[in-house]
Design an enzyme around this catalytic site. Structure first.
Site, PDB file in Angstrom:
ATOM      1  N   CYS A  19      40.692   5.018   1.933  1.00 20.75           N
ATOM      2  CA  CYS A  19      41.736   4.284   2.651  1.00 20.75           C
ATOM      3  C   CYS A  19      41.523   4.204   4.166  1.00 20.75           C
ATOM      4  O   CYS A  19      41.695   3.124   4.743  1.00 20.75           O
ATOM      5  CB  CYS A  19      43.130   4.779   2.305  1.00 20.75           C
ATOM      6  SG  CYS A  19      43.223   6.413   1.594  1.00 20.75           S
ATOM      7  N   ARG A  46      34.976  15.154  -3.279  1.00 21.54           N
ATOM      8  CA  ARG A  46      36.067  16.105  -3.076  1.00 21.54           C
ATOM      9  C   ARG A  46      35.602  17.473  -3.526  1.00 21.54           C
ATOM     10  O   ARG A  46      35.030  17.616  -4.601  1.00 21.54           O
ATOM     11  CB  ARG A  46      37.305  15.682  -3.886  1.00 21.54           C
ATOM     12  CG  ARG A  46      37.790  14.312  -3.441  1.00 21.54           C
ATOM     13  CD  ARG A  46      39.051  13.907  -4.154  1.00 21.54           C
ATOM     14  NE  ARG A  46      39.406  12.538  -3.764  1.00 21.54           N
ATOM     15  CZ  ARG A  46      40.417  11.867  -4.263  1.00 21.54           C
ATOM     16  NH1 ARG A  46      41.191  12.406  -5.178  1.00 21.54           N
ATOM     17  NH2 ARG A  46      40.676  10.636  -3.848  1.00 21.54           N
ATOM     18  N   GLN A  85      35.612   5.355  -7.016  1.00 22.81           N
ATOM     19  CA  GLN A  85      36.897   4.740  -7.347  1.00 22.81           C
ATOM     20  C   GLN A  85      36.777   3.225  -7.315  1.00 22.81           C
ATOM     21  O   GLN A  85      36.062   2.684  -6.475  1.00 22.81           O
ATOM     22  CB  GLN A  85      37.947   5.154  -6.312  1.00 22.81           C
ATOM     23  CG  GLN A  85      38.269   6.621  -6.327  1.00 22.81           C
ATOM     24  CD  GLN A  85      39.303   6.954  -5.268  1.00 22.81           C
ATOM     25  OE1 GLN A  85      39.119   6.650  -4.096  1.00 22.81           O
ATOM     26  NE2 GLN A  85      40.386   7.576  -5.674  1.00 22.81           N
ATOM     27  N   ASP A 128      38.583   1.063  -5.939  1.00 21.44           N
ATOM     28  CA  ASP A 128      39.663   1.279  -4.981  1.00 21.44           C
ATOM     29  C   ASP A 128      39.988  -0.014  -4.235  1.00 21.44           C
ATOM     30  O   ASP A 128      39.081  -0.733  -3.817  1.00 21.44           O
ATOM     31  CB  ASP A 128      39.185   2.326  -3.967  1.00 21.44           C
ATOM     32  CG  ASP A 128      40.331   3.092  -3.354  1.00 21.44           C
ATOM     33  OD1 ASP A 128      41.492   2.833  -3.723  1.00 21.44           O
ATOM     34  OD2 ASP A 128      40.060   3.956  -2.492  1.00 21.44           O
ATOM     35  N   HIS A 159      42.985  -1.634  -1.286  1.00 17.72           N
ATOM     36  CA  HIS A 159      44.181  -1.470  -0.478  1.00 17.72           C
ATOM     37  C   HIS A 159      44.722  -2.838  -0.170  1.00 17.72           C
ATOM     38  O   HIS A 159      43.990  -3.724   0.249  1.00 17.72           O
ATOM     39  CB  HIS A 159      43.848  -0.657   0.777  1.00 17.72           C
ATOM     40  CG  HIS A 159      43.412   0.735   0.417  1.00 17.72           C
ATOM     41  ND1 HIS A 159      42.096   1.067   0.230  1.00 17.72           N
ATOM     42  CD2 HIS A 159      44.139   1.850   0.111  1.00 17.72           C
ATOM     43  CE1 HIS A 159      42.015   2.337  -0.149  1.00 17.72           C
ATOM     44  NE2 HIS A 159      43.229   2.840  -0.224  1.00 17.72           N
ATOM     45  N   LYS A 208      55.190   6.156  -6.219  1.00 20.33           N
ATOM     46  CA  LYS A 208      53.977   5.859  -6.979  1.00 20.33           C
ATOM     47  C   LYS A 208      54.325   5.456  -8.404  1.00 20.33           C
ATOM     48  O   LYS A 208      55.282   5.971  -8.984  1.00 20.33           O
ATOM     49  CB  LYS A 208      53.124   7.135  -6.991  1.00 20.33           C
ATOM     50  CG  LYS A 208      51.909   7.111  -7.867  1.00 20.33           C
ATOM     51  CD  LYS A 208      51.103   8.392  -7.692  1.00 20.33           C
ATOM     52  CE  LYS A 208      51.379   9.371  -8.802  1.00 20.33           C
ATOM     53  NZ  LYS A 208      50.530  10.569  -8.757  1.00 20.33           N
ATOM     54  N   HIS A 254      48.075   1.408  -2.119  1.00 22.78           N
ATOM     55  CA  HIS A 254      46.810   1.946  -2.630  1.00 22.78           C
ATOM     56  C   HIS A 254      46.800   1.696  -4.130  1.00 22.78           C
ATOM     57  O   HIS A 254      47.817   1.918  -4.781  1.00 22.78           O
ATOM     58  CB  HIS A 254      46.731   3.472  -2.499  1.00 22.78           C
ATOM     59  CG  HIS A 254      46.898   4.005  -1.116  1.00 22.78           C
ATOM     60  ND1 HIS A 254      45.869   4.601  -0.440  1.00 22.78           N
ATOM     61  CD2 HIS A 254      47.974   4.071  -0.304  1.00 22.78           C
ATOM     62  CE1 HIS A 254      46.308   5.021   0.738  1.00 22.78           C
ATOM     63  NE2 HIS A 254      47.584   4.713   0.847  1.00 22.78           N
TER      64      HIS A 254
END
Length: 714
Positions: free
Chosen positions: A404, A433, A451, A453, A455, A536, A582
């Site tokens: 992000c 991570r 991911q 991913d 945004h 979420k 996200h």
RNA sequence: GCCAAAUUAGCUCAGUGGUAGAGCAACCGCCUUGUAAGCGGUAGGUCGUCGGUUCAAGUCCGACAUUUGGCUCCA
């Protein structure tokens, strides 16, 4: 006062048990037989109770001293009663005005009671076998129960066998579970040797466990059937099944031992936990054990090795996977299709580095609240002289744990207009991570993963529409990969731990809820489960054997736009802060890969299968014929191989079968003569003498339409 | 990170202090076959790593690494 026929237990001091009562509709009827009991007419005071059954509620009059057992316990499958909405022992005396309902062992509540009672039997067996063992807690859990003990030596698998045997004996001896209300000081006195139980008594409503709770403290005594003596007892709020014979001896099993922290707190001492499973009958236990076996067969770590898809080389490190060619194909196809769909949905593709200076994560706040989850920094460029003076300040570089902040920089790279919104930035972003060593688990919990991913930056007005479209997009995409059964989970604000105004939270949560409800799926509330920066929604998917996996997450963020001071210029010329969403639909490619692998048990639908077609010649003479067929399939983009090894054709079939290739094309003299091939499918079914053109078009269409193919078309 | 168990050939696994084994896979040959294992041969191991005990260690002890099952965590 009415005259009732009552049964009296022979030699028992128990009060008369009425077996008839008068229903409101008039007349009397038998409640159920109490075999072998003398009956006698008594004049007893009556109580008015409401009996709830599947058919509805009806009023009934019963004698004083009637227990729930008398009223609803005729059937052995009834393990407890729901009295005025609360689960109570069947031995409970009814009171005037009670509403009573039988609770079957087949119901979730009944099953939990059975399991909890089995946990008591375990605890008794443990203390019989290891007298020094101190009791922790022993609640029912999904599929079974556990009980925690403080013991000097952890339990061994051999111990479990011994304990299981002892449990069988206890169960067969038919001990009665007897509830006894005690005062706090009585409890303290009786439980002087049980330090953990004492702590529970002391905790004022803090610990919500099976042992304490409600208005009074209770101890359950186990009473021997043969002499009425008390042989064991435990602090417990209950309820329990009436006696241990309600537990079916061959329908429970001790599964494993594990360490667990007292009350689940890492700061507390560690206890030894024994997990068990218990069911109403042995068939259900058997079905459960079969399910576990099936799950083990599908384990993605096992299939990953067997099908040569990926591995976790020690040399690279824990939680870091390498994809082998076959796994690489599946992954690439997954990504390609996802990319295509994102392109169609007006996402824009960006690309960002894997490492960054620490400054970025200071700005985002990750170094404040996520540092533990990050790999430690690489220190670059510092220059220190012999005296230890820093001549040039070094810079810390970090592997990114999230994408992000980088995407925010893309947004912020130039001024943005409201005309550009919603701006959807997408990337297959690889993150790292530093998961704690004990939590790393195959592909589902890795230390490096990618991911899917994105945004989304939009105005507050656009938020509702965007979320609505997004949820539809997600579910549609997941369905294309063959997942069909979903529910949604909405995580709401934890007021203790969150940023942003009430007004924004309420609006955002409502918007999420509305979007979720539109999908017509079950919506589960996860109260207070949101991250501090926004509510979420997560999509939970059920796989082929009924397990649920958390897939996609869609998260609103009120924090990062603020921290990055993100702005766009509105139509009226003012600068406004965008809303940030996200979202990762697969969660991570690795995880999604694992879920699909387990869902399909390795038998991917043709469009995802690493090898889609394998040609199997009956003899070497047919190799060239199949090579020609393969060439034509390849021209259509089909992943095809021809097995020209020295093996016999039966062996080749076995090999192909084990590697779960969807289409085997077999060719011998007959097929060559007819310009045909013979299909064999994964379930062993056949389709012989299919003209090559037809075979090719069938395969191509199965792949293009992304359908699963297991057997010959009907 | 904590507790427990495990780690022997590419894979699955035997091997309880005294000369490292099997099946499958791989490689070589023979066999030319119609829907789940044809036959024979060859090669392959610093027994996870390091240290200790012992005349002698795959085997006993310790540390570390990795894996598994839990706990905690997964924002």
């Amino acid at each position: 006062m009415i005259i009732q026929r009552a049964a009296v237990l022979r030699g028992s001091k128990a009060p008369p048990r009425p077996v008839r009562w008068r229903a409101e509709t008039g007349g009397t009827r038998a409640l159920g037989s109490i075999g072998g009991l003398r009956t006698k007419e008594y004049a007893v005071p009556e109580l008015s109770v409401t009996l709830v059954t599947a058919a509805g509620a009806e009023q009934a009059s019963v004698a004083v001293g009637t227990t729930a057992m008398d009223l609803v316990g005729g059937d052995r499958s009834v393990v407890v009663a729901r009295i005025n909405g609360e689960l109570r022992d069947l031995a409970t005396d009814l009171a005037d005005g009670d509403t009573v309902e039988a609770v079957s062992v087949e119901s979730p509540e009944g099953l939990a009671v059975l399991r909890h009672s089995t946990a008591h039997v375990l605890a008794q067996a443990v203390q019989d076998t290891f007298p020094e063992a101190k009791l922790g807690i022993g609640p029912p859990v999904k599929d079974g129960f556990y009980y925690d003990f403080s013991v000097e030596h952890p339990f061994t698998p051999e111990d479990l066998k011994v304990l299981e045997k002892r449990m069988q004996q206890i169960v067969k001896s038919g001990q009665r579970f007897a509830r006894r209300v005690v005062t706090e000081s009585e409890a303290r006195h009786e439980l002087a040797g049980e330090p953990f139980k004492l702590r529970l008594i002391g905790s004022e409503g803090g610990a919500d466990v099976m042992e304490v709770g409600g208005s009074e403290l209770t101890i359950y005594d186990n009473i021997q059937a043969k002499d009425g003596s008390t042989c064991w007892g435990d602090l417990c709020r209950g309820p329990h099944v009436p006696d241990t014979r309600y537990i079916v001896p061959n329908a429970f099993k001790l599964m494993r031992t594990a360490a667990a922290y007292w009350l689940g707190d890492q700061a507390n001492e560690q206890l030894q936990r024994i997990y068990g499973t218990a069911w109403p009958d042995k068939e259900q236990l058997h079905a459960y054990l079969t399910f576990l076996e099936e799950a083990e067969k599908r384990d993605h770590r096992k299939l990953g090795a067997e099908l040569d898809l990926f591995s976790f080389p020690d040399e690279i490190g824990s939680g870091l996977a390498v994809f082998h060619p076959k796994g690489g194909v599946v992954r690439r196809v997954m990504e390609d299709y996802s990319r295509k769909r994102h392109e169609e949905a007006d996402y824009e593709f960006v690309n960002t580095p894997h490492i960054t200076k620490g400054a970025l994560f200071e700005k985002s706040g990750h170094l404040d609240w996520y540092a533990e989850g990050m790999y430690p920094p690489m220190q670059l460029d510092s220059d220190i002289d012999e005296d230890g003076h820093v001549r040039r300040q070094g810079v810390d570089y970090y592997l990114k744990p999230m994408n992000c902040p980088m995407h925010n920089l893309v947004f912020d790279a130039r001024g943005r207009s409201y005309r550009e919104l919603p701006l959807r930035l997408f990337e297959f972003g690889t993150v790292y991570r530093y998961e704690k060593s004990g939590v790393v688990q195959g592909m589902t919990r890795a230390r490096g993963f990618t991911q899917d991913d994105a945004h989304i930056y939009c105005t507050r007005e656009q938020m509702a529409d965007e979320l609505d479209k997004l949820l539809t997009f997600v579910l549609d995409l997941l369905r294309d990969y063959g997942l069909e059964d979903f529910y949604l989970e909405l995580s709401t604000r934890d007021p203790e731990k969150s940023v942003g105004s009430d007004e924004v939270w309420v609006e955002a949560t409502e918007v999420l809820r509305e979007a979720a409800e539109k999908q017509g799926l079950d919506l589960v509330l996860d109260e207070g489960g949101a991250a501090f920066y926004g509510p979420k929604i997560s999509v939970q998917a059920k796989d082929a054997i009924g397990r649920t996996w958390q897939m996609s997450t869609i998260q609103l963020d009120f924090n990062l736009p603020e921290r990055f001071d993100l702005e766009y210029q509105a139509a009226d010329g003012t600068r406004q802060r965008p809303v940030m969403i996200h979202r990762a639909l697969f969660g991570s490619i690795e995880r999604f890969f694992a879920v699909l692998l387990e869902h399909y048990a390795g038998a991917f639908p043709p469009w995802l299968a690493p090898v889609q077609v394998i040609g199997i010649p009956i003899t070497d003479d047919h190799n060239d014929y199949l090579y020609d067929v393969a060439k034509r399939l390849k021209a259509e983009g089909i992943r095809v191989e021809v097995d020209t090894s020295d093996d016999r054709m039966q062996k080749k079939i076995r090999t192909a079968q084990k590697s779960k290739v969807p289409f085997m094309l077999i060719a011998g003299d007959e097929d060559v003569a007819n310009g045909a091939v013979s299909f064999r499918y994964r379930d062993g079914s056949q389709r012989n003498g299919v003209p090559v053109d037809e075979a090719i078009s069938d395969i191509v269409s199965a792949v293009r339409n992304r359908i699963q193919v297991e057997s010959a078309p009907a």
